[in-house]
Design an enzyme around this catalytic site. Structure first.
Site, mmCIF file in Angstrom:
data_model
loop_
_atom_site.group_PDB
_atom_site.id
_atom_site.type_symbol
_atom_site.label_atom_id
_atom_site.label_comp_id
_atom_site.label_asym_id
_atom_site.label_seq_id
_atom_site.Cartn_x
_atom_site.Cartn_y
_atom_site.Cartn_z
ATOM 1 N N ASN A 121 -44.211 -8.885 -53.590
ATOM 2 C CA ASN A 121 -45.157 -9.639 -52.778
ATOM 3 C C ASN A 121 -45.581 -8.917 -51.505
ATOM 4 O OD1 ASN A 121 -42.262 -10.438 -52.559
ATOM 5 N ND2 ASN A 121 -42.961 -11.349 -50.637
ATOM 6 N N HIS A 163 -50.543 -21.429 -57.180
ATOM 7 C CA HIS A 163 -51.334 -21.210 -55.973
ATOM 8 C C HIS A 163 -51.517 -19.733 -55.630
ATOM 9 C CE1 HIS A 163 -48.419 -20.242 -52.595
ATOM 10 N NE2 HIS A 163 -47.570 -20.619 -53.522
ATOM 11 N N CYS A 186 -43.266 -16.576 -46.380
ATOM 12 C CA CYS A 186 -42.090 -17.437 -46.320
ATOM 13 C C CYS A 186 -41.089 -16.976 -45.272
ATOM 14 C CB CYS A 186 -41.408 -17.475 -47.681
ATOM 15 S SG CYS A 186 -40.819 -15.853 -48.184
ATOM 16 N N THR A 241 -40.980 -37.338 -62.213
ATOM 17 C CA THR A 241 -42.344 -37.668 -62.627
ATOM 18 C C THR A 241 -43.269 -36.485 -62.374
ATOM 19 O OG1 THR A 241 -41.982 -40.004 -62.106
ATOM 20 C CG2 THR A 241 -44.267 -39.262 -62.279
ATOM 21 N N GLN A 277 -46.594 -12.889 -58.363
ATOM 22 C CA GLN A 277 -47.725 -12.139 -57.813
ATOM 23 C C GLN A 277 -48.594 -11.486 -58.884
ATOM 24 O OE1 GLN A 277 -48.821 -12.158 -54.823
ATOM 25 N NE2 GLN A 277 -47.107 -13.133 -53.758
#
Length: 385
Positions: A150, A203, A325, A239, A178
């Site tokens: 990354n 994402h 992060c 869920t 990535q």
């Protein structure tokens, strides 16, 4: 008028319009729980099944091999911890340049009787073949080596490494978060070579946050991190986030469709960026390694990376000083440290990661902004001496 330029696509990507359009009904009128047996529930279940097929097709896997999760971090934890819980403690080896969501679960397992080793990399960020061979001789039970880094964008020969590891009986995992949309990913080929599991995340490829997947060889037994109603083959109860999963399916499909064009264009933009940065005196990390076509990681020897990122942000350019992060961590990148980069250089690291919406004009404007900003910082330093 100048428009801000987003150049941090390895952190996250903008939601593709087609993805948003596909998601909206599942945020409005189609709100059913996929476990319900009425029509609302059946519609949601069918939508998840369709998305599973799209994600599987994007990486040449079978739909039954796709386990949906909430993100790349959960997925990597699911494999590392879930596999460890199904095996007797032994040797777990992960590359020294892994994302923290692999390194930290491995460190936790070290406190539970597992022997943990980090696989060394060379100065270009590639797996050190001698160290890998030494680890294989010790008969590891689990291995994890990311497909694409990354920070540096460096690609690992995961198929070749998995083939070398086959005789050990180890379960082999790769974080491919990535890679989706930037290079071909073929789980069937990787699985035939000896890879057992692959992590994907929506994402990073034009999809929504909150959806990811573990592509898993069904012969591998994992213990779930989340116990409950037995969703996702009993591996990930809860869920389902139907809208995000639907978006993931469309994003994966688009990523596969665009592989023939987008990576080629991004590579051209990256080459121009790196030639411009090199002319300004920047050091480009891992330049000798095969890398993602969109990623440039560089530093100026006497300029702090966070300072440069902040100055460029004020000029309208969104870049990063490392992994999103770990942006709160003041220490130099663990990836660069593993590559043997001196701390004073590593602290200057800045990452530019391009996306499908970036243009040649963006690159020229960024080079000009870096030149002006670095010049100002050098003058300030000279005055302070």
């Amino acid at each position: 008028m100048f428009q801000p330029v987003y150049l941090d696509h390895n952190a996250t990507t903008p939601l593709a319009p087609a993805v948003l359009a596909a998601m909206l009904p599942w945020l409005e009128s189609r709100f059913g729980n996929a476990s319900s047996r009425h029509e609302y529930g059946r519609q949601a279940r069918q939508a998840i099944d369709d998305a599973r097929q799209r994600v599987a097709a994007a990486v040449n896997a079978h739909p039954t091999e796709v386990v949906f999760t909430s993100g790349g971090s959960e997925t990597n934890n699911l494999f590392v911890k879930g596999a460890a819980a199904s095996l007797k403690p032994g040797l777990l080896a992960v590359s020294a340049v892994e994302h923290p969501c692999v390194l930290k679960p491995a460190a936790q397992l070290a406190k539970q009787g597992w022997q943990v080793r980090q696989i060394a990399v060379d100065a270009a960020g590639r797996i050190d073949s001698a160290d890998f061979a030494d680890i294989l001789a010790s008969k590891p039970r689990l291995l994890s080596v990311m497909l694409a880094n990354n920070e540096t964008g460096v690609l690992q020969d995961v198929a070749g490494l998995a083939a070398q590891a086959r005789g050990t009986g180890a379960w082999f995992h790769s974080d491919a978060v990535q890679a989706l949309g930037k290079l071909p990913v073929d789980f069937r080929v990787l699985n035939a070579a000896g890879l057992h599991a692959l992590t994907l995340s929506a994402h990073k490829a034009g999809g929504p946050k909150g959806a990811a997947a573990l592509v898993l060889d069904k012969r591998v037994e994992l213990q779930p991190l989340i116990a409950g109603g037995g969703h996702e083959r009993g591996l990930r109860s809860g869920t389902e986030n139907v809208a995000a999963i639907v978006g993931f399916g469309i994003a994966a499909e688009l990523a596969a469709q665009n592989l023939a064009e987008v990576p080629v264009r991004l590579r051209t933009l990256r080459e121009r960026l790196e030639s411009g940065l090199a002319a300004l005196g920047a050091r480009i990390f891992a330049v000798d390694a095969e890398r993602l076509p969109n990623t440039t990681y560089f530093a100026f020897a006497d300029i702090d990376g966070e300072t440069l990122v902040g100055k460029l942000d004020r000029e309208g350019f969104a870049v990063a000083s490392g992994a999103a992060c770990s942006s709160a961590n003041p220490e130099p990148s663990h990836v660069l440290r593993a590559m043997g980069v001196a701390p004073e250089i590593a602290r200057g690291a800045v990452r530019v990661s391009l996306g499908a919406g970036n243009t040649a004009q963006d690159i020229e404007q960024l080079i000009s902004a870096v030149q002006a900003t670095v010049g100002r910082l050098h003058r300030m330093t000279a005055l302070a001496v």
